[in-house]
Each structure stands twice: as C-alpha cells, then as structure tokens.
Design a protein around this motif. Structure first.
Motif: not given
Length: 340
Positions: A5-33
């Motif tokens: 599971v991939w999560i892309f979090v929007s930033g805002r302009g150049r003051k707040r960055p965006g983030f990309k997260y990936r679930s540690v295990e397939p088919l699981s939302t227990a932990a993200f990196e």
C-alpha cells in the motif's frame, strides 16, 4: 501489483513538503515506512502494471505548474520534469492500461481566480512522450495557451473552468467532467454554474450539459459502467448553506454517451450541513461506490464521512468517534424514507 500500500501525502507550496509512504508488508496497513520527503502538491500517482509509477503533481514556482516523474519501484525516481506552465494549472488524471491521461485548465498570468480553458494530453510510454487525444506529439513543457492540447477555448467565451473528473468510455476514449462558471466568487454573480461533459468521440470533442449547481467547488465523480450507463454522483442540489461549497448529493444517469442526463434520485435532503467532494474509489464495489464528507462551509463545524452504493438508495455514515480498531458504519435513511 506486489501488494504494498502506497500513500502520497500532499505538501503545500514550498513551505510544507509532501511525503511518500510504503507499507512494510504486502496487503497490510500495520506499519509504514517513509520513502521520501519532497516538494510536491496535489499528488496523482498511477501504477502501471509491470512498469511502475507515473506520478503527476504540482509545484509552486510562484505559480501552480504541472510536473511529472516516474519510478519502476517507488524508491528510485527520475528528476521532476515540467509538463505545463501557462501561468498555472489544476488537473485531474486517470489511467487505462498503460495510458496515463490528464485534463487541466490554465491560470492567465498566474491568476487562479481567472482559471479557464480546457486541455488534454496522454502518455502511452511511462511519460517518455506526451500526445494529444488524436495521437500528435506534444512538446513539453507546454507554455502556449493555444497549444495543440487545447480542447476548448473557454476564455474566449468568458467562462471559468473548474476540474472535476476524467474517465473513459467503452472504447477507451476520454470523458472529462468540469463545472464552468461566470465568476470566481460564491453567489449568483457566477451563475449559471454548468456541469459539463467533454467527450472525445474518436473524431472530435463533443460537449454536453448535465445540470447546474450553486458553487464552483461542487465536485462529483463520473462512472462508466458495463451496459453503457454513465453515472455522476455529486452535490448538484442546493444545500442548507446555499452559497457555500457543496449541497445535497444526487445521482445522475446517461444512457446515450452523455448527450442527455436524468437525475435518478436524491441521496440526501434536509441535511444539517452541505455535503461535498464525492470521490470515486478505484475498482469500486457496488456497495462502496462514492464517499465524501459534510460540513458547514460558513463556519467551523464537525465534518463526517459518508458513503453510498451504486444506486444511491443506501447511505452510511462513519462514527465520528472511534472507540476501537473497528466500528460499524451507521445506515441512514435516504430520501426514499425519512430525511437524514
């Protein structure tokens, strides 16, 4: 395709960055990196089977310009490449097979209050090249408002353009949903606010009116279903905060490729707050066909999450307070019974 599971979090302009997260295990939302922290606003990532990500996003360079980059695995990415810079843009995108498509407006001289025009491009090779709807190569970045990607010159008509959704007909031709308006501020000065379909027939763009509503940011989603039914779920009806974003949710149906539309039913009525931003889940289940939130656009209020089925004759609301890991959504009466 590997189940992460991939999560892309929007930033805002150049003051707040965006983030990309990936679930540690397939088919699981227990932990993200955390994979990356970078400048990106309004992320729209598309996974192409066997090839990787094509990521469309915005960068605030003084104006809101469109960019893209690609990755085979979500970890190693190409450099940010500018797609369009005609004073600024908002876009809505989609994927079908290995085609990634986007439709967008433009902001004359960087003025978002004058957003107008409608453009379309697509890539069939993971962003290496971009094409018009009829297959002509487009030079990037696009900087000329009269470039070959132009679908309709709404500026010449004095109309503002607000992007809502993009989908494909049964033959794979794009269908774009926008709302056009006469003015950028709320209120009757912007009327008529017209929900408009732009459909590529294979030879030309065809334009059809769905309905009218009360705010530029009234946002719904477009569905194309087996059997030829096109469906829109959105806040097309006036709500309790009449001049604010959103309204009452309704279902609209077309059986003739978008040429004519009929409201099949209201989902909500006599609501406490406006409902807004009906979203279309990817590969939606018929019982989880659109989800959205409500709230008072005129003052600070609670905001609750809702979802409905395909027909719009069932309505659920998630609990406002979660007391455990799981909670059962509340089934609310729809307009066929007691008003919610």
């Amino acid at each position: 395709e590997h189940g992460h599971v991939w999560i892309f979090v929007s930033g805002r302009g150049r003051k707040r960055p965006g983030f990309k997260y990936r679930s540690v295990e397939p088919l699981s939302t227990a932990a993200f990196e955390l994979v990356s922290e970078e400048e990106m606003t309004y992320p729209q990532p598309w996974w192409v089977e066997g090839q990787g990500f094509v990521h469309l996003f915005t960068k605030y360079t003084g104006i809101r310009e469109l960019y893209w980059n690609i990755s085979p695995d979500g970890r190693d990415w190409t450099e940010h490449r500018k797609l369009a810079g005609m004073g600024g843009h908002y876009q809505t995108s989609n994927r079908r097979g290995d085609r990634v498509v986007t439709a967008f407006n433009m902001h004359p001289k960087g003025n978002v209050d004058k957003r107008t025009n409608l453009y379309f491009v697509e890539s069939r090779d993971m962003g290496k090249t971009w094409l018009t709807v009829d297959g002509r190569p487009v030079k990037t970045p696009m900087v000329d408002p009269d470039c070959p990607a132009l679908v309709r010159n709404f500026a010449a008509e004095g109309r503002l353009v607000y992007m809502k959704d993009i989908n494909f007909d049964a033959r794979g031709n794009p269908i774009i949903l926008v709302v056009t308006s006469a003015f950028h501020q709320p209120g009757p000065k912007g009327d008529p606010r017209i929900w408009t379909i732009a459909h590529w027939s294979g030879e030309k763009w065809k334009f059809h009116q769905v309905t009218q509503s009360t705010h530029n940011y009234d946002m719904g989603s477009l569905y194309v279903e087996p059997g030829g039914v096109w469906r829109i779920i959105g806040p097309t009806e006036p709500g309790p905060q009449r001049l604010g974003t959103g309204g009452e949710m309704a279902v609209w149906i077309s059986r003739d490729q978008g040429a004519t539309w009929t409201k099949s039913r209201d989902i909500t009525c006599n609501s406490q707050f406006n409902h807004a931003y009906a979203r279309r889940p990817v590969d939606a289940d018929p019982d989880f066909y659109a989800f959205w939130a409500d709230g008072n656009p005129d003052e600070f209020s609670r905001s609750r999450i809702y979802f409905t089925n395909r027909e719009g004759n069932k309505l659920w609301r998630l609990p406002y307070d979660m007391k455990g890991e799981f909670a059962k959504p509340e089934l609310l009466p729809t307009t066929s019974g007691q008003a919610n």
